[in-house]
Design an enzyme around this catalytic site. Sequence first.
Site, PDB file in Angstrom:
ATOM      1  N   GLN A 171      13.402   8.017  -2.989  1.00  0.00           N
ATOM      2  CA  GLN A 171      12.233   8.653  -3.582  1.00  0.00           C
ATOM      3  C   GLN A 171      11.822   9.921  -2.834  1.00  0.00           C
ATOM      4  O   GLN A 171      10.949  10.663  -3.297  1.00  0.00           O
ATOM      5  CB  GLN A 171      11.055   7.672  -3.598  1.00  0.00           C
ATOM      6  CG  GLN A 171      11.255   6.462  -4.478  1.00  0.00           C
ATOM      7  CD  GLN A 171      10.101   5.473  -4.406  1.00  0.00           C
ATOM      8  OE1 GLN A 171       9.034   5.775  -3.874  1.00  0.00           O
ATOM      9  NE2 GLN A 171      10.311   4.274  -4.930  1.00  0.00           N
ATOM     10  N   HIS A 223       7.410   5.604  -1.469  1.00  0.00           N
ATOM     11  CA  HIS A 223       5.941   5.648  -1.502  1.00  0.00           C
ATOM     12  C   HIS A 223       5.365   6.799  -0.670  1.00  0.00           C
ATOM     13  O   HIS A 223       4.773   6.587   0.388  1.00  0.00           O
ATOM     14  CB  HIS A 223       5.350   4.312  -1.043  1.00  0.00           C
ATOM     15  CG  HIS A 223       5.629   3.189  -1.988  1.00  0.00           C
ATOM     16  ND1 HIS A 223       4.952   1.996  -1.925  1.00  0.00           N
ATOM     17  CD2 HIS A 223       6.498   3.056  -3.021  1.00  0.00           C
ATOM     18  CE1 HIS A 223       5.407   1.186  -2.874  1.00  0.00           C
ATOM     19  NE2 HIS A 223       6.350   1.819  -3.551  1.00  0.00           N
ATOM     20  N   GLU A 250      -3.069   1.022 -11.425  1.00  0.00           N
ATOM     21  CA  GLU A 250      -4.505   1.268 -11.495  1.00  0.00           C
ATOM     22  C   GLU A 250      -4.847   2.697 -11.895  1.00  0.00           C
ATOM     23  O   GLU A 250      -4.101   3.631 -11.631  1.00  0.00           O
ATOM     24  CB  GLU A 250      -5.153   1.004 -10.131  1.00  0.00           C
ATOM     25  CG  GLU A 250      -5.049  -0.424  -9.645  1.00  0.00           C
ATOM     26  CD  GLU A 250      -5.739  -0.640  -8.305  1.00  0.00           C
ATOM     27  OE1 GLU A 250      -5.739  -1.787  -7.822  1.00  0.00           O
ATOM     28  OE2 GLU A 250      -6.287   0.330  -7.735  1.00  0.00           O
ATOM     29  N   TYR A 267     -10.341   1.594  -1.445  1.00  0.00           N
ATOM     30  CA  TYR A 267      -9.872   1.077  -2.733  1.00  0.00           C
ATOM     31  C   TYR A 267      -9.084  -0.223  -2.610  1.00  0.00           C
ATOM     32  O   TYR A 267      -8.501  -0.683  -3.585  1.00  0.00           O
ATOM     33  CB  TYR A 267      -9.099   2.182  -3.467  1.00  0.00           C
ATOM     34  CG  TYR A 267     -10.077   3.243  -3.948  1.00  0.00           C
ATOM     35  CD1 TYR A 267     -10.626   3.195  -5.215  1.00  0.00           C
ATOM     36  CD2 TYR A 267     -10.533   4.224  -3.078  1.00  0.00           C
ATOM     37  CE1 TYR A 267     -11.574   4.116  -5.628  1.00  0.00           C
ATOM     38  CE2 TYR A 267     -11.488   5.148  -3.477  1.00  0.00           C
ATOM     39  CZ  TYR A 267     -12.004   5.084  -4.757  1.00  0.00           C
ATOM     40  OH  TYR A 267     -12.966   5.988  -5.156  1.00  0.00           O
ATOM     41  N   TYR A 269       7.110  -8.017  -5.252  1.00  0.00           N
ATOM     42  CA  TYR A 269       8.315  -7.986  -6.088  1.00  0.00           C
ATOM     43  C   TYR A 269       9.073  -9.304  -6.044  1.00  0.00           C
ATOM     44  O   TYR A 269       9.833  -9.626  -6.958  1.00  0.00           O
ATOM     45  CB  TYR A 269       9.220  -6.827  -5.648  1.00  0.00           C
ATOM     46  CG  TYR A 269       8.634  -5.476  -5.968  1.00  0.00           C
ATOM     47  CD1 TYR A 269       8.359  -5.102  -7.279  1.00  0.00           C
ATOM     48  CD2 TYR A 269       8.361  -4.565  -4.961  1.00  0.00           C
ATOM     49  CE1 TYR A 269       7.819  -3.869  -7.574  1.00  0.00           C
ATOM     50  CE2 TYR A 269       7.820  -3.322  -5.243  1.00  0.00           C
ATOM     51  CZ  TYR A 269       7.554  -2.980  -6.561  1.00  0.00           C
ATOM     52  OH  TYR A 269       7.019  -1.754  -6.846  1.00  0.00           O
TER      53      TYR A 269
END
Length: 432
Positions: free
Chosen positions: A123, A185, A279, A289, A300
Amino acid sequence: MSRSSLRETHVGTCSSMLLQQKSQRCKNQRWAISSIMLAMFCASSLPIFAHANEEPEQSTPVNSSYVYETLNAELAFPWSLAFLTDNTMLVTERGGTIRHLASDGSEISQFTPPLDDLWVSGQAGLFEIALSPEFTRNGLVFLSYACGTANANNTCLARLNWDGEHLVDGQLIFRAEPEKRGSAHYGGRIAFMPDNTLLLTLGDGFDYREDAQRVSNHIGSVVRLEQDGSIPNDNPMLANSAAESAIFTYGHRNVQGIAWHPEEQRMFISEHGPRGGDEINRLRSGANYGWPLITEGLDYTGALISPYKQLPGLTAAEFSWTPSIAPSGLAIYYGDMFNEWRGDLLVPALAGKHVARLRLRESLNSVGSLSEFEAQLSGESLQKPLELEEVLFSELEARIRDIRVHPQTGALYLLTDSANGSLIKVTRSTGN
């Protein structure tokens, strides 16, 4: 053999078989049933033989409400798009290339921006491109990207200048700490507040989720910076000597969409959950949060991450998805082309392969303080402030990485997430 000959041969064969069965009807009382079944088989198979040698038609998405125009289908994992003032576009590719495209999608040029320590793996790579709100005056462009190595990396933010052909004078203005292992991430989305300060979203690094609750690091946070990388003098963590002063909000997993809502005067985000629990949230300075203390998703592996969806002092989601759609961007619609969508949130989805259109409930869209907002989200009879209006563009059957609204026309521009990614322009059908 031609298609017509093949079809005639097949019809003759079926007719002959039927006649043979008819001649044996006295010997076989099941002739009527078998003949009917054979006739049905022959009739149903005719189209198959008739089209056996034809080339399959290319499928084109059809929706009476929209016109899709693929402007460019040769993009390698495109991530973000920015409209320049001359109506051309800059598109980032995760591999580190920027494409300069004309308004019709044709390529003007491609180049590699001068970035310090860009790292591409999984990523990791080049992420967002964002123009300064004062771009016409200062020519500033901001790029977020993964920086470092496999064993020591995080999210970086660079400031550059657009000279009309290339991005030049690259300067690193922020590097998230601490460095971490892995290639997942990063967050990486950029947006500007009305005071021209900059928000950069960050992820939890996948294996570092507990750190999202520690304000002594940047993991799982949204940071607020001046455009030179300095810390605004009203950031919420300045009074906490143990906290990173850049933090604006924390307790996030992987925020990959962020957009300012001019009517609400709030910044909204879209955030990846684990297995479920994606979200939408609106940001409030200093708010926690909750990740991973509260979540509507599972790990997972199927294991429970937390038994709690709400806890005192933690801000619950305004909208969530289970199963996950993997929200990958966010736009607030304020164009003329689809004026019935004004003020709606448009959320592109990777796993969901669509764009979700959400609308604020009229009775819940005006909230004052953070404590009032948390009270609104508490209790068993939770009514989310956002509701899903419709699912858009699923007929494209594509992972959608980003969505942008053209500032003049109100047309939508989609980037699809693929090694053969596309830039797709969506306009209203003339019949609607």
